[in-house]
Design a protein around this motif. Structure first.
Motif, short mmCIF file in Angstrom:
data_model
loop_
_atom_site.label_atom_id
_atom_site.label_comp_id
_atom_site.label_asym_id
_atom_site.label_seq_id
_atom_site.Cartn_x
_atom_site.Cartn_y
_atom_site.Cartn_z
N ARG A 46 8.49 -10.01 3.89
CA ARG A 46 8.03 -9.17 5.00
C ARG A 46 9.17 -8.35 5.57
NH1 ARG A 46 4.49 -13.49 7.69
NH2 ARG A 46 2.68 -13.37 6.35
N ARG A 67 0.87 -1.18 0.00
CA ARG A 67 0.00 0.00 0.00
C ARG A 67 0.90 1.23 0.00
NH1 ARG A 67 -4.06 1.46 4.83
NH2 ARG A 67 -2.84 3.30 5.26
N ALA A 102 -14.50 -8.52 3.69
CA ALA A 102 -15.26 -9.25 4.71
C ALA A 102 -16.09 -10.35 4.07
CB ALA A 102 -16.14 -8.29 5.50
N SER A 160 -13.84 -13.17 3.09
CA SER A 160 -13.33 -13.92 4.23
C SER A 160 -14.43 -14.79 4.83
CB SER A 160 -12.69 -12.99 5.26
OG SER A 160 -13.60 -12.57 6.21
N VAL A 210 -9.18 -15.80 8.00
CA VAL A 210 -8.72 -14.61 8.72
C VAL A 210 -8.41 -13.51 7.71
CG1 VAL A 210 -6.74 -13.71 9.96
CG2 VAL A 210 -7.83 -15.78 10.72
N MET A 246 9.85 -5.55 3.23
CA MET A 246 8.77 -4.56 3.19
C MET A 246 8.78 -3.69 4.43
SD MET A 246 5.48 -6.03 1.23
CE MET A 246 5.33 -7.68 1.80
N GLU A 247 9.16 -4.28 5.56
CA GLU A 247 9.19 -3.47 6.77
C GLU A 247 10.20 -2.35 6.66
OE1 GLU A 247 9.53 -5.54 10.44
OE2 GLU A 247 7.85 -6.86 9.99
N TYR A 249 -7.05 -9.43 7.49
CA TYR A 249 -6.59 -8.19 8.09
C TYR A 249 -6.28 -7.19 7.00
CZ TYR A 249 -5.66 -10.74 12.45
OH TYR A 249 -5.76 -11.48 13.59
N GLU A 250 -6.23 -5.92 7.40
CA GLU A 250 -5.78 -4.89 6.47
C GLU A 250 -4.27 -4.73 6.65
OE1 GLU A 250 -7.74 -1.11 6.89
OE2 GLU A 250 -6.40 -0.22 5.40
N TYR A 251 -3.57 -4.52 5.56
CA TYR A 251 -2.11 -4.48 5.62
C TYR A 251 -1.54 -3.23 4.99
CZ TYR A 251 -1.99 -9.45 6.79
OH TYR A 251 -2.14 -10.66 7.41
N TYR A 252 -0.36 -2.84 5.48
CA TYR A 252 0.46 -1.88 4.75
C TYR A 252 1.24 -2.63 3.67
CZ TYR A 252 -0.44 0.87 8.90
OH TYR A 252 -1.04 1.53 9.94
N GLY A 253 1.73 -3.81 4.04
CA GLY A 253 2.44 -4.65 3.08
C GLY A 253 2.08 -6.09 3.38
N ILE A 288 6.25 2.41 4.55
CA ILE A 288 4.85 2.33 4.19
C ILE A 288 3.94 2.44 5.38
CG2 ILE A 288 5.00 1.06 2.04
CD1 ILE A 288 4.73 -1.50 3.60
N ARG A 345 5.26 4.96 11.34
CA ARG A 345 6.70 4.92 11.51
C ARG A 345 7.43 5.84 10.55
NH1 ARG A 345 8.26 -0.42 10.27
NH2 ARG A 345 10.21 -0.04 11.27
#
Lengths: 247, 291
Positions: B176, B41, B115, B118, B159, B179-180, B161-165, B184, B188
């Motif tokens: 991961r 994102r 939703a 899922s 499951v 991406m951290e 979830y909404e993600y940044y990456g 993004i 942070r």
């Protein structure tokens, strides 16, 4: 299917001792799957739910990780257990609540909703094709006739109203904490209820929190809306608790 | 403790004594071994990328066996794992989006679409007669009402979830970590930037143009060219530049990004020479991928 003689471990049938193993395993999944603990309390005119907010990794948007949901504008639920089962249960609750209001013309009372979810949970304990949902629901709302209500629905289909209820990993410790204070809790104001709930969670987890690490939601008064507290509001309560502790 | 399943792993409707459902865990394993799928994102949009291994040199690789699908004007899905399972999810998502618009008259919001998907995926983890989907789904979507774009990922357990990456598949751990490092996560991104929260958007300092390059680099750096089969890199975006519509990233942009990525990897590597035997077929020009 399986040639295992312990067939009663695999589907929902009775064991020779009269136990339902699949239901017991569902309970285990509900309490340990997420590792979270949830607490719900009712005060004199309000209800409060508190749980931890554990974001699985830093790439996840924190606001999308929540175990506290609105079912209607006035009834909320804290769902602990397997995340996707929780989500399914909440979806069903929303449908049931909306359907009730459509059919009968008034908002569903929390106890009726709890009973409906309990009946649905029971069906899965009697059928072989579907497993129980690994979810414990703490349903909170202020009933027009009976005042604030906290109801706990479990995978077996039990539902009971409580003054204070806990679910999840540290359920027993939290229940012990609350039992000592049950008489006082009945008469608490909103602030006292919130702070007691937070202190309870802190004491069973053995740690202090920041505002971003817990979720707190409240509903107060007849016709009150169920809503989550913002981080700032939570911080206010945490500060007040710290001040009381120092005093 | 039956960690190997031993009889409790035969159906979705069976819990193990320690409260696990092995069929769901096995479905997740099917995804773990599949080609990597990534979503990022960015400030001005979302980029999806999937590594599509080419099993056969005779395949018409560029246009068939798609793993990224458009579900609605402003929504796209990337799948990894059992792609045929994924196709069922895509079909369902298209139905949901179309039904929603028919019923409510507006485009389905990203959270609602995710939703619904899922809930659908989760349903298959409940019945003994069904098995879970062996596919993870990344949903990139834009809500024209709130003007907010968001990325969600749905796992075989349901499951979401909404993600940044988001990353799924073989290279997810490494992805991961990489991406951290990118900026993004708005919380942070340095507060001095002031660009952390775009107007009504969110997404950090990185733009979609950067995102395309970064994802190309991540996918290429996961590959071991000696061991792995040749692959095709599928990428799509929805961004301000595309009018928020979900589209394939133009092939020349991908080719450009891959060239940049390879150079970066080579520069970063100690003293390896990795650019010989990778047989990607990304070629400049050609048609833009359309659904």
């Amino acid at each position: 299917m399986s040639r295992d003689s312990n067939y009663d471990h695999h589907i929902s049938i009775f064991s020779p001792q009269g136990r339902l193993y699949q239901m017991e395993y569902a309970f285990k999944a509900a309490s340990s799957a997420s590792g979270l603990t949830g607490i719900a309390l009712r005060g004199s005119d309000c209800c409060v739910v508190v749980t931890q907010r554990k974001v699985p990794d830093r790439l996840v948007v924190p606001s999308s990780v929540s175990h506290v949901h609105n079912v209607t504008s006035r009834i909320g639920v804290l769902a602990t257990g397997m995340t996707s089962d929780c989500h399914a249960a909440v979806q069903r609750m929303r449908y049931e609540a909306a359907d009730f209001e459509f059919k009968y013309g008034y908002a569903i009372p929390p106890a009726v909703l709890a009973r409906r979810m309990a009946d649905l949970a029971q069906v899965n304990t009697q059928s072989a094709s579907m497993r129980p949902l690994a979810v414990v629901l703490l349903i909170v709302g202020v009933d027009d006739e009976r005042g604030p209500q906290v109801l706990k629905v479990d995978p077996a289909g039990h539902y009971l109203p409580f003054v204070g209820a806990a679910s999840g990993a540290k359920e027993q410790e939290a229940t012990n904490f609350l039992e000592k204070r049950v008489d006082d809790i009945r008469g608490y104001t909103l602030d006292e209820t919130v702070r007691t709930a937070i202190v309870c969670l802190g004491s069973v987890l053995g740690s202090d929190f920041r505002g971003s690490e817990i979720e707190v939601a409240i509903v107060k008064g007849k016709g009150g809306k169920f809503r989550s507290l913002t981080e700032e509001e939570i911080e206010e309560h945490l500060n007040a608790i710290a001040d009381d502790a120092d005093a | 403790m039956a960690s190997s399943g031993s009889g409790y792993d035969l159906s979705s409707s069976t819990f193990s004594p320690d409260g696990r459902i092995f069929q769901i865990e096995y479905a997740a394993k099917a995804v773990e071994n599949a080609g990597t799928a990534l979503g990022l994102r960015c400030r001005d949009g979302i980029v999806l990328a999937v590594e599509k291994p080419l099993v056969n040199r005779m395949l018409v690789a560029k246009t068939t066996g798609r793993r990224i699908h458009t579900v609605d004007e402003y929504a796209g899905l990337a799948i990894t794992g059992f792609v045929s399972d994924g196709r069922q999810i895509v079909n369902r998502a298209r139905e949901e989006a179309s039904n929603y618009e028919e019923t409510y008259g507006t485009k389905i919001p990203p959270e609602t679409l995710s939703a619904r998907i899922s809930t659908y995926v989760h349903y298959f983890t409940l019945h003994g007669a069904l098995r879970p989907f062996g596919a993870s789904t990344l949903v990139a979507a834009y809500d024209p009402g709130t003007k907010r774009h968001s990325l969600h990922m749905i796992e075989p357990s349901g499951v979401c979830y909404e993600y940044y990456g988001a990353a799924a598949g073989r290279g997810r751990q490494l992805a991961r970590t990489e991406m951290e490092k990118l900026s993004i996560n708005p919380a942070r991104v340095a507060s001095g930037g002031g660009e952390g929260e775009g107007g009504g958007g969110g997404g950090g300092a990185i733009t979609v143009a950067d995102g395309v390059r970064q994802l190309a680099k991540i996918i290429h750096s996961l590959r071991d060219d000696a061991k792995d089969k040749p692959f095709e890199l599928e990428m799509s975006w929805l961004c301000e530049g595309s009018g928020w519509k979900h589209q394939g990233v133009p092939r020349d942009v991908i080719a450009d990004a891959v060239e940049w990525a390879k150079k970066e990897i080579k520069d970063n590597a100690e003293d390896e020479d990795d650019d010989d035997d990778d047989e990607e077929e990304e070629v400049g020009g050609g048609d833009v991928m359309e659904e």
